[in-house]
Scaffold this motif. Structure first.
Motif, PDB file in Angstrom:
ATOM      1  N   UNK A 336      48.384  38.137  49.075  1.00  0.00           N
ATOM      2  CA  UNK A 336      48.079  39.538  48.795  1.00  0.00           C
ATOM      3  C   UNK A 336      46.930  39.775  47.840  1.00  0.00           C
ATOM      4  N   UNK A 337      46.059  38.800  47.627  1.00  0.00           N
ATOM      5  CA  UNK A 337      44.958  38.955  46.678  1.00  0.00           C
ATOM      6  C   UNK A 337      43.666  39.362  47.398  1.00  0.00           C
ATOM      7  N   UNK A 338      42.835  40.102  46.679  1.00  0.00           N
ATOM      8  CA  UNK A 338      41.538  40.531  47.193  1.00  0.00           C
ATOM      9  C   UNK A 338      40.457  40.148  46.197  1.00  0.00           C
ATOM     10  N   UNK A 339      39.367  39.551  46.678  1.00  0.00           N
ATOM     11  CA  UNK A 339      38.251  39.168  45.818  1.00  0.00           C
ATOM     12  C   UNK A 339      36.944  39.655  46.423  1.00  0.00           C
ATOM     13  N   UNK A 340      36.000  39.997  45.554  1.00  0.00           N
ATOM     14  CA  UNK A 340      34.657  40.366  46.004  1.00  0.00           C
ATOM     15  C   UNK A 340      33.834  39.097  46.202  1.00  0.00           C
TER      16      UNK A 340
END
Length: 357
Positions: A336-340
């Motif tokens: 469930x993680x989001x990174x740029x």
């Protein structure tokens, strides 16, 4: 350094050497053509192949840029200036580069059709074309007469029909139009669904229309006969939705923003299931070994086995960060993680599988 099973490639002071079996070193100038070709098939980014071809005449003749081996998608972004430069982001190097295109790029990128960008000239919505930015090949298309194109809604990697969605200027209804190769005009379908909350998809002769909060409609694209009408799922904190075909399955994807922080971005994915003519949306928590690439409208999927070094069950997309800058993002569905993604400095654009052929 790029590692493989039996050889490692090193860039050493402008020379390229290959270590075979971990012991014997062979100079690049004496490598057999079949070994050079083998190396090139392990380079999924087209820009790496172009660099390898520039080493010497032997490498140039041994490496094909039209080889069908897997290639990483690029993200093509809006023009840099008013001349002939556009931007692309490479997932391999995590860098943004410029492309000097043979055609003057004064257009909005509205999606992908194979290795082409579907684009609409700025200020001239009636002027649409397919453009390969790498070789300058341009295919002019008749402009839809009754609506403004929003984006491509057919699978750009599989369908031989280019299908687009569009909106009427005054009614804010969403339309769909599609065209077969060689035809001279668009076949237009029309629905009165909300401008911002409606999405549609064309796949294998069927059109799928989902208006948030209303029923999902499945119709025969040729006869316009209703095949099914099923309840549409709802999502909390909905910011956008996508409807796309992924490895034979129809997916409805909700992107949720609990806040303006990337860490709070989340996705809900529903898969369309059919049994004896009965359709239903079923929520899924994993897309297995698929990697999804979402455009502003629509998108496509690639299996991780075709993307060396990339894991499946993840989504690449574009959004805004907390400073209202456009960023490219990577979301891991498992945790469930989001990174740029680093070093992106473009605007709105579209994912494409690059091809020089």
């Amino acid at each position: 350094m790029i590692s493989y099973k039996n050889q490692d490639l090193f860039y050493l002071s402008g020379r390229l050497a290959v270590v075979l079996g971990g012991s014997k070193i062979c100079r690049w100038s004496s490598l057999p053509p079949d070994i050079i070709h083998l190396i090139s098939t392990k380079l999924p980014d087209l820009s790496d192949r172009v660099r390898v071809r520039a080493v010497c005449k032997t490498w140039h003749s041994s490496v094909s840029v039209s080889d069908p081996s897997p290639r990483l998608p690029w993200f093509l972004s809006e023009r840099v200036n008013w001349d002939d430069e556009i931007l692309y982001y490479s997932l391999s190097s995590k860098q943004t580069y410029k492309i000097h295109c043979q055609k003057q790029i004064l257009a909005n990128f509205l999606g992908t059709a194979g290795s082409f960008i579907f684009c609409c000239q700025d200020g001239y919505p009636e002027s649409v074309a397919l453009l390969n930015p790498l070789n300058g090949l341009e295919i002019s298309l008749p402009a839809p007469k009754d609506f403004e194109v929003l984006g491509v809604v057919s699978n750009p990697l599989q369908d031989d029909i280019v299908a687009v969605s569009g909106s009427e200027t005054f009614t804010y209804g969403i339309w769909m139009a599609f065209m077969r190769p060689g035809e001279e005009d668009w076949e237009i379908l029309s629905w009165n669904i909300h401008y911002k909350q409606g999405v549609c998809l064309y796949h294998e002769g069927l059109s799928y229309i989902n208006e948030y909060g209303e029923d999902t409609l499945i119709e025969d694209a040729m006869t316009r006969e209703l095949v099914a009408s099923i309840p549409s799922p709802k999502s909390f904190h909905l910011s956008s939705q996508h409807l796309l075909e992924a490895c034979g399955e129809i997916l409805l994807i909700f992107k949720n923003n609990a806040s303006d922080r990337l860490q709070d971005f989340g996705f809900e994915i529903y898969q369309l299931e059919e049994a004896s003519g009965n359709y239903q949306w079923v929520k899924i928590r994993s897309i297995g070994n698929q990697v999804l690439f979402l455009n502003y409208i629509g998108g496509f999927s690639v299996r991780d086995s075709k993307l060396p070094g990339f894991k499946g069950n993840c989504i690449y997309f574009q959004d805004y960060d907390s400073m209202s800058n456009r960023v490219l993002c990577w979301h891991d569905l498992e945790n469930g993680t989001t990174e740029a993604l680093p070093n992106f400095w473009g605007g709105r654009g579209t994912w494409i599988i690059p091809n020089l052929g």
